[in-house]
Scaffold this active site. Structure first.
Site, PDB file in Angstrom:
ATOM      1  N   GLU A  62      -1.735   2.588   9.289  1.00 56.16           N
ATOM      2  CA  GLU A  62      -0.961   2.354   8.067  1.00 56.16           C
ATOM      3  C   GLU A  62       0.367   3.097   8.095  1.00 56.16           C
ATOM      4  OE1 GLU A  62      -4.610   1.592   4.878  1.00 56.16           O
ATOM      5  OE2 GLU A  62      -3.883   3.626   5.241  1.00 56.16           O
ATOM      6  N   LYS A  72      -4.823   6.385  -9.961  1.00 55.14           N
ATOM      7  CA  LYS A  72      -4.379   7.054  -8.734  1.00 55.14           C
ATOM      8  C   LYS A  72      -3.142   7.930  -8.964  1.00 55.14           C
ATOM      9  CE  LYS A  72      -7.602   4.713  -6.759  1.00 55.14           C
ATOM     10  NZ  LYS A  72      -7.326   3.616  -5.829  1.00 55.14           N
ATOM     11  N   GLY A 103      -5.801   7.005   3.365  1.00 53.55           N
ATOM     12  CA  GLY A 103      -6.788   7.211   4.403  1.00 53.55           C
ATOM     13  C   GLY A 103      -8.218   7.194   3.925  1.00 53.55           C
ATOM     14  N   GLY A 104      -8.429   6.847   2.642  1.00 54.49           N
ATOM     15  CA  GLY A 104      -9.791   6.753   2.152  1.00 54.49           C
ATOM     16  C   GLY A 104     -10.616   5.736   2.921  1.00 54.49           C
ATOM     17  N   ALA A 146      -2.995   3.036  -2.113  1.00 54.75           N
ATOM     18  CA  ALA A 146      -2.928   4.493  -1.964  1.00 54.75           C
ATOM     19  C   ALA A 146      -4.110   5.107  -2.687  1.00 54.75           C
ATOM     20  CB  ALA A 146      -1.621   5.045  -2.512  1.00 54.75           C
ATOM     21  N   ASP A 147      -4.520   6.264  -2.234  1.00 58.60           N
ATOM     22  CA  ASP A 147      -5.599   6.994  -2.896  1.00 58.60           C
ATOM     23  C   ASP A 147      -5.069   7.919  -3.979  1.00 58.60           C
ATOM     24  OD1 ASP A 147      -7.857   6.007  -1.261  1.00 58.60           O
ATOM     25  OD2 ASP A 147      -6.775   7.002   0.348  1.00 58.60           O
ATOM     26  N   SER A 156      -9.369  -2.163  -0.848  1.00 60.36           N
ATOM     27  CA  SER A 156      -9.759  -3.167  -1.831  1.00 60.36           C
ATOM     28  C   SER A 156      -8.564  -3.784  -2.556  1.00 60.36           C
ATOM     29  CB  SER A 156     -10.723  -2.547  -2.847  1.00 60.36           C
ATOM     30  OG  SER A 156     -10.125  -1.440  -3.508  1.00 60.36           O
ATOM     31  N   THR A 157      -7.553  -2.976  -2.879  1.00 58.76           N
ATOM     32  CA  THR A 157      -6.374  -3.526  -3.552  1.00 58.76           C
ATOM     33  C   THR A 157      -5.544  -4.362  -2.590  1.00 58.76           C
ATOM     34  OG1 THR A 157      -6.355  -1.525  -4.922  1.00 58.76           O
ATOM     35  CG2 THR A 157      -4.428  -2.962  -5.046  1.00 58.76           C
ATOM     36  N   ASP A 166       0.827  -1.882   0.628  1.00 56.26           N
ATOM     37  CA  ASP A 166      -0.446  -1.222   0.901  1.00 56.26           C
ATOM     38  C   ASP A 166      -0.893  -0.469  -0.347  1.00 56.26           C
ATOM     39  OD1 ASP A 166      -2.650  -0.268   2.247  1.00 56.26           O
ATOM     40  OD2 ASP A 166      -1.528   0.710   3.851  1.00 56.26           O
TER      41      ASP A 166
END
Length: 262
Positions: A111, A129, A103-104, A91-92, A35-36, A89
């Protein structure tokens, strides 16, 4: 850009907007998934259309590729690019050393390949996060479908000797069917709660037959751009140890975000 966003979405937008400053014309850019990252793709697409930005994007998933083409970004493969100037990118989770869990969205294999083929990796995220120790977010591992239950059993056995707080392993589902990655694989989510030695567990997991890749991104991220719901953006650079803060103003009268930090 519309302003009728929740604080979480505003945070995602402003960190994506700030991250576009790492991109220059002529660059080959890794485009993340999630989403980000989708906000980043939209912002870059706007720059391509309205400012004449010329970039080539290497997406990390089919859904990112579709969005990039939709907003006008030229899409190429990693094989065509060979090497990238920057990958941006989400991150979770990220820790103070900018180690990540990703990897969510189930795209961490592509990636990680794209991120490690880049001069820089920039992470865009919100403050939720940030963690002192990785592991609260389930650690995903991509496994081939053949014998996945045996692979799961071996993973569970390997976790017994690891410095973790939880050892539950679940198969990620998509409705009533197993989730399938872009590479046609399954995802196992490891509910570890806390990872005491990320390097050890990353090495052990990747040595298990059937495991393709895990979602630990260690010593890959160069900087993290953290967005806040009030328009603030914090940039932490691990290489030079700097922390910078900017502010974006949400203007109700013209329905635009404007950078007021310059």
């Amino acid at each position: 850009m519309p302003i009728d966003l929740s604080p979480v979405e505003k945070a995602k937008f402003v960190c994506a907007k700030r991250a576009t400053q790492f991109v220059e014309s002529g660059m080959k850019v890794g485009l993340g998934t999630g989403s980000t990252a989708s906000w980043l793709v939209k912002c870059l697409g706007e720059m391509v259309r309205e400012e004449g930005l010329k970039i080539k994007g290497v997406p990390t998933s089919t859904r990112t590729a579709e969005l990039a083409r939709e907003v006008g970004i030229e899409v190429i493969t990693l094989d065509e690019a060979k090497w990238l100037d920057v990958t941006i990118d989400g991150a979770d989770e990220f820790d103070p050393n900018l180690n990540l869990i990703k990897g969510g969205g189930g795209a961490h294999l592509q990636e990680k390949i794209v991120a490690t083929a880049s001069d820089q990796m920039i992470v865009i995220t919100d403050a939720s996060k940030s963690v002192e120790t990785l592991g609260a977010f389930p650690l995903p591992i991509e496994v081939i479908p053949f014998g996945w239950q045996t692979t799961k059993n071996i993973v569970e056995e390997a976790l017994v000797g690891m410095d973790v707080m939880g050892r539950d392993v679940t198969l990620r589902m998509n409705g009533d069917q197993p989730f399938i990655s872009d590479e046609g694989n399954h995802i196992l989510d490891l509910h570890l709660k806390r990872i005491g030695n990320a390097r050890q567990i990353s090495m052990v997991l990747n040595q298990i037959p059937g495991v393709v890749e895990n979602g630990l991104f260690l010593d890959i991220c160069d900087a993290v751009v953290i967005g806040y719901g009030d328009g603030r953006v914090e940039v932490r650079d691990i290489n030079n140890g700097s922390v910078e803060e900017e502010k974006y103003d949400f203007l109700d009268n013209d329905n635009l975000f404007t950078n007021i930090a310059d």
